[in-house]
Design a protein around this motif. Structure first.
Motif, PDB file in Angstrom:
ATOM      1  N   VAL A 109     -45.468 -52.100 -72.240  1.00 28.91           N
ATOM      2  CA  VAL A 109     -44.744 -52.325 -70.996  1.00 28.91           C
ATOM      3  C   VAL A 109     -43.959 -51.064 -70.690  1.00 28.91           C
ATOM      4  O   VAL A 109     -43.144 -50.610 -71.512  1.00 28.91           O
ATOM      5  CB  VAL A 109     -43.796 -53.537 -71.082  1.00 28.91           C
ATOM      6  CG1 VAL A 109     -42.970 -53.649 -69.796  1.00 28.91           C
ATOM      7  CG2 VAL A 109     -44.578 -54.816 -71.323  1.00 28.91           C
ATOM      8  N   ILE A 110     -44.212 -50.495 -69.534  1.00 26.83           N
ATOM      9  CA  ILE A 110     -43.536 -49.270 -69.107  1.00 26.83           C
ATOM     10  C   ILE A 110     -42.503 -49.657 -68.057  1.00 26.83           C
ATOM     11  O   ILE A 110     -42.839 -50.205 -67.001  1.00 26.83           O
ATOM     12  CB  ILE A 110     -44.545 -48.264 -68.523  1.00 26.83           C
ATOM     13  CG1 ILE A 110     -45.622 -47.927 -69.561  1.00 26.83           C
ATOM     14  CG2 ILE A 110     -43.835 -46.998 -68.049  1.00 26.83           C
ATOM     15  CD1 ILE A 110     -46.780 -47.125 -68.994  1.00 26.83           C
ATOM     16  N   ALA A 111     -41.235 -49.403 -68.344  1.00 23.73           N
ATOM     17  CA  ALA A 111     -40.159 -49.762 -67.425  1.00 23.73           C
ATOM     18  C   ALA A 111     -40.102 -48.777 -66.276  1.00 23.73           C
ATOM     19  O   ALA A 111     -40.107 -47.562 -66.482  1.00 23.73           O
ATOM     20  CB  ALA A 111     -38.829 -49.801 -68.167  1.00 23.73           C
ATOM     21  N   GLY A 112     -40.037 -49.308 -65.068  1.00 26.52           N
ATOM     22  CA  GLY A 112     -39.931 -48.447 -63.899  1.00 26.52           C
ATOM     23  C   GLY A 112     -40.809 -48.942 -62.775  1.00 26.52           C
ATOM     24  O   GLY A 112     -41.546 -49.921 -62.915  1.00 26.52           O
ATOM     25  N   ARG A 113     -40.721 -48.250 -61.667  1.00 29.11           N
ATOM     26  CA  ARG A 113     -41.504 -48.599 -60.481  1.00 29.11           C
ATOM     27  C   ARG A 113     -42.668 -47.618 -60.358  1.00 29.11           C
ATOM     28  O   ARG A 113     -42.459 -46.400 -60.330  1.00 29.11           O
ATOM     29  CB  ARG A 113     -40.622 -48.547 -59.237  1.00 29.11           C
ATOM     30  CG  ARG A 113     -41.267 -49.138 -57.994  1.00 29.11           C
ATOM     31  CD  ARG A 113     -40.269 -49.132 -56.837  1.00 29.11           C
ATOM     32  NE  ARG A 113     -39.070 -49.898 -57.153  1.00 29.11           N
ATOM     33  CZ  ARG A 113     -38.970 -51.211 -57.009  1.00 29.11           C
ATOM     34  NH1 ARG A 113     -39.996 -51.912 -56.564  1.00 29.11           N
ATOM     35  NH2 ARG A 113     -37.835 -51.831 -57.300  1.00 29.11           N
ATOM     36  N   GLY A 114     -43.852 -48.132 -60.320  1.00 24.72           N
ATOM     37  CA  GLY A 114     -45.028 -47.264 -60.248  1.00 24.72           C
ATOM     38  C   GLY A 114     -45.486 -47.048 -58.819  1.00 24.72           C
ATOM     39  O   GLY A 114     -45.375 -47.923 -57.973  1.00 24.72           O
ATOM     40  N   ARG A 115     -46.024 -45.847 -58.575  1.00 25.69           N
ATOM     41  CA  ARG A 115     -46.622 -45.568 -57.264  1.00 25.69           C
ATOM     42  C   ARG A 115     -47.794 -44.618 -57.463  1.00 25.69           C
ATOM     43  O   ARG A 115     -47.780 -43.739 -58.344  1.00 25.69           O
ATOM     44  CB  ARG A 115     -45.611 -44.954 -56.297  1.00 25.69           C
ATOM     45  CG  ARG A 115     -45.152 -43.558 -56.664  1.00 25.69           C
ATOM     46  CD  ARG A 115     -44.200 -42.975 -55.626  1.00 25.69           C
ATOM     47  NE  ARG A 115     -43.814 -41.610 -55.986  1.00 25.69           N
ATOM     48  CZ  ARG A 115     -44.489 -40.527 -55.629  1.00 25.69           C
ATOM     49  NH1 ARG A 115     -45.575 -40.639 -54.881  1.00 25.69           N
ATOM     50  NH2 ARG A 115     -44.083 -39.330 -56.003  1.00 25.69           N
ATOM     51  N   PHE A 116     -48.829 -44.828 -56.670  1.00 27.60           N
ATOM     52  CA  PHE A 116     -50.005 -43.963 -56.730  1.00 27.60           C
ATOM     53  C   PHE A 116     -49.676 -42.613 -56.104  1.00 27.60           C
ATOM     54  O   PHE A 116     -49.053 -42.539 -55.040  1.00 27.60           O
ATOM     55  CB  PHE A 116     -51.173 -44.593 -55.973  1.00 27.60           C
ATOM     56  CG  PHE A 116     -51.833 -45.733 -56.698  1.00 27.60           C
ATOM     57  CD1 PHE A 116     -52.840 -45.499 -57.617  1.00 27.60           C
ATOM     58  CD2 PHE A 116     -51.443 -47.046 -56.454  1.00 27.60           C
ATOM     59  CE1 PHE A 116     -53.456 -46.547 -58.282  1.00 27.60           C
ATOM     60  CE2 PHE A 116     -52.049 -48.098 -57.109  1.00 27.60           C
ATOM     61  CZ  PHE A 116     -53.062 -47.856 -58.032  1.00 27.60           C
TER      62      PHE A 116
END
Length: 549
Positions: free
Chosen positions: A193-200
């Motif tokens: 689990v990677i904490a944070g907000r992902g964006r392409f």
């Protein structure tokens, strides 16, 4: 090495055919066989170089006609196969039911998986949706029943409800289930689990907190959030959502509910049961507008009897705040009606969480509602990206999201080539009494081109409802007039959400109403209502003795 194959099969007409074809292929040496008579095909896993003529012969010997064989190559590269520059086989944006179902499916196949989540694990259902709301609804109904009695000779008692204690107990339950059903599974299955907000940032890369991550396949499972209509003054007046309403620790004196579908009806009745004066305001011409009209009318009667005010065909023109009171100017039948309440709950729908995901950079298209556009296999316009759950605009049900997640992961990583199939999909509104449905409504069946026949059985004809003194309700069945096959079912009554599962299986497997009527149903159960409704297609059930057919 194994490969996934698709075999066209002609001559299948029902679920029994599915079982025959799948069994024949397994005997011939295939694994993970899924036959689908509606699509006229079977998908299977075989050793690379397996004798496909043997598979075809097995199908032929079972009485069906084998056709073209297509190899289904996985899209995601094998990280252990050498030369791959990806960090994970599957990277999932989101941490709810769709995300976890996908991660479990991928880990079962031995793939490397990571989830990107900016908040708490578990998504909507366990944190701010199904679990906490149903916990409070059960408490509210218990309080309501304690203050009333259905049986002569049984005393009842009234007293103030400690709403803060209800909320604390709800929060404790949420924490327990979030830990057991989500957090503990991360280590149990071995994904990250990677904490944070992902964006392409491009079609094959996601950035999270400055880290750029490449994956063989991506799954967008970011869910949806409560939305509000553009009513003048609404934002300034302030309002509750399905999330914030669950945190109220005192019962408001008056509550206005904007939107009378599942969420609005459930939470509105919860506060009604706690003693609030509740007004439902619905723009459609009836509450529960996606259910059968008979169900909507009967449920409206119940709510009015319990003390609610129900306004339908109602358009809110403005909302203003006067001190601690919200005042809604509502147009009904060309006249303006004023609805005043200390609290206003907006339950008019949810919007997909797609903002800030960088979908344009990824080449992922969205539809006119902002939902991620997917095909029948949940693949987006970017062949490396899939989407699952509420973010796709599909039915916002946790079991649909989990189904999506597993299906999308199988397609992305294993070349399963499965397509969504909602045949017999159940739905439940947890009011008291409950509303449940499966399959098509009468209107939907007619729109789909069926000549239909319908049966409507009032709860007063169900023995269980009589002995329980709960005769508000009904069972409605919709069947194809030519084949007698059950197309849809609706139940309003105690335990409707449990009763409907029999109808789900009947619809899913093409059972006729005659077969349903001939099936054993225990006496003095609400499930018997399905049998009685099925019998009513051919005879007057009011003239039958107990359990007679």
């Amino acid at each position: 090495m194994t490969v996934r194959m698709r075999l066209a099969v002609a001559g299948m007409t029902c679920e029994s055919c599915n079982r025959h074809v799948a069994g024949a292929l397994r005997v011939a040496g295939a694994a993970d066989v899924e036959a689908d008579w509606r699509r006229g095909e079977a998908t299977l896993t075989v050793d690379d170089g397996a004798d496909l003529d043997r598979m075809a012969a097995a199908v032929r010997d079972a009485g069906y006609t084998p056709g073209e064989v297509t190899r289904l190559d996985p899209v995601s590269p094998d990280r252990d196969g050498g030369g791959s520059d990806v960090d994970y086989d599957l990277l999932v944006l989101g941490g709810g039911s769709a995300a976890f179902a996908a991660a479990i499916t991928a880990r079962d196949a031995g793939r490397a998986v990571a989830l990107v989540e900016s908040g708490v694990l578990g998504g909507t259902c366990v944190n701010v949706g199904c679990v906490p709301s149903k916990a409070l609804l059960a408490a509210g109904e218990a309080a309501w029943q304690a203050a009333r009695h259905r049986f002569d000779g049984v005393p009842h008692a009234t007293g103030p409800v400690d709403v803060a204690a209800l909320v604390a107990a709800k929060d404790e339950l949420v924490g327990q289930l979030r830990q057991a059903k989500y957090a503990d599974l991360v280590d149990a299955y071995g994904f990250e689990v990677i904490a944070g907000r992902g964006r392409f940032v491009d079609p094959a890369t996601v950035e999270v907190a400055g880290r750029r991550i490449r994956a063989g396949a991506f799954l967008i499972a970011t869910g949806a959030s409560p939305a509000a209509p553009p009513v003048p003054g609404l934002a300034e007046a302030g309002y509750l959502t399905s999330t914030t309403a669950l945190e109220l620790k005192e019962t408001p004196r008056r509550l206005a509910v904007l939107g009378a579908n599942a969420v609005g009806l459930e939470l509105g009745q919860y506060f009604l049961h706690l003693g609030a004066e509740v007004s439902f305001v619905e723009v459609a011409d009836r509450i529960a507008p996606f259910e059968e009209p008979e169900v909507s009318a009967a449920l409206a009667e119940v709510l009015v009897e319990q003390g609610a005010r129900v306004l339908t065909g109602a358009r809110v023109r403005t909302v203003a705040r006067r001190g601690e009171v919200r005042v809604l100017d509502v147009e009904v039948d060309g006249e303006t009606v004023e609805v005043a309440a200390e609290e206003l709950l907006v339950a008019t729908g949810r919007s997909p969480n797609t903002a800030g995901l960088g979908l344009a950079a990824a080449g992922v298209a969205v539809d006119e509602r902002g939902a991620v556009a997917v095909d029948a296999g949940l693949r987006t316009s970017n062949p490396r990206v899939w989407a699952a759950g509420d973010v796709t605009g599909a039915a916002q049900l946790v079991y649909v999201s989990a189904y999506h997640g597993a299906l999308a992961a199988g397609n992305a990583l294993l070349g399963a080539d499965r397509r969504v199939d909602y045949t017999g999909l159940p739905r439940v509104i947890f009011t008291a009494p409950q509303v449940a449905g499966a399959g098509l409504t009468e209107a939907q069946a007619r729109a789909a081109g069926h000549e239909v026949k319908v049966a409507v059985l009032p709860a007063s004809e169900v023995p269980r409802a009589l002995v329980a003194r709960e005769t508000h309700g009904l069972v409605k069945l919709v069947a194809d007039a030519d084949s007698d096959r059950l197309l849809g079912a609706s139940v309003l009554g105690a335990g409707a959400g449990d009763v409907i599962q029999s109808a789900v299986l009947a619809i899913r497997h093409g059972i006729t109403t005659a077969e349903l009527a001939a099936t054993f149903h225990p006496y003095l159960t609400m499930a018997e209502g399905l049998k009685l409704a099925a019998l009513s297609f051919t005879r007057d059930v009011t003239t039958l003795s107990c359990c007679a057919a």
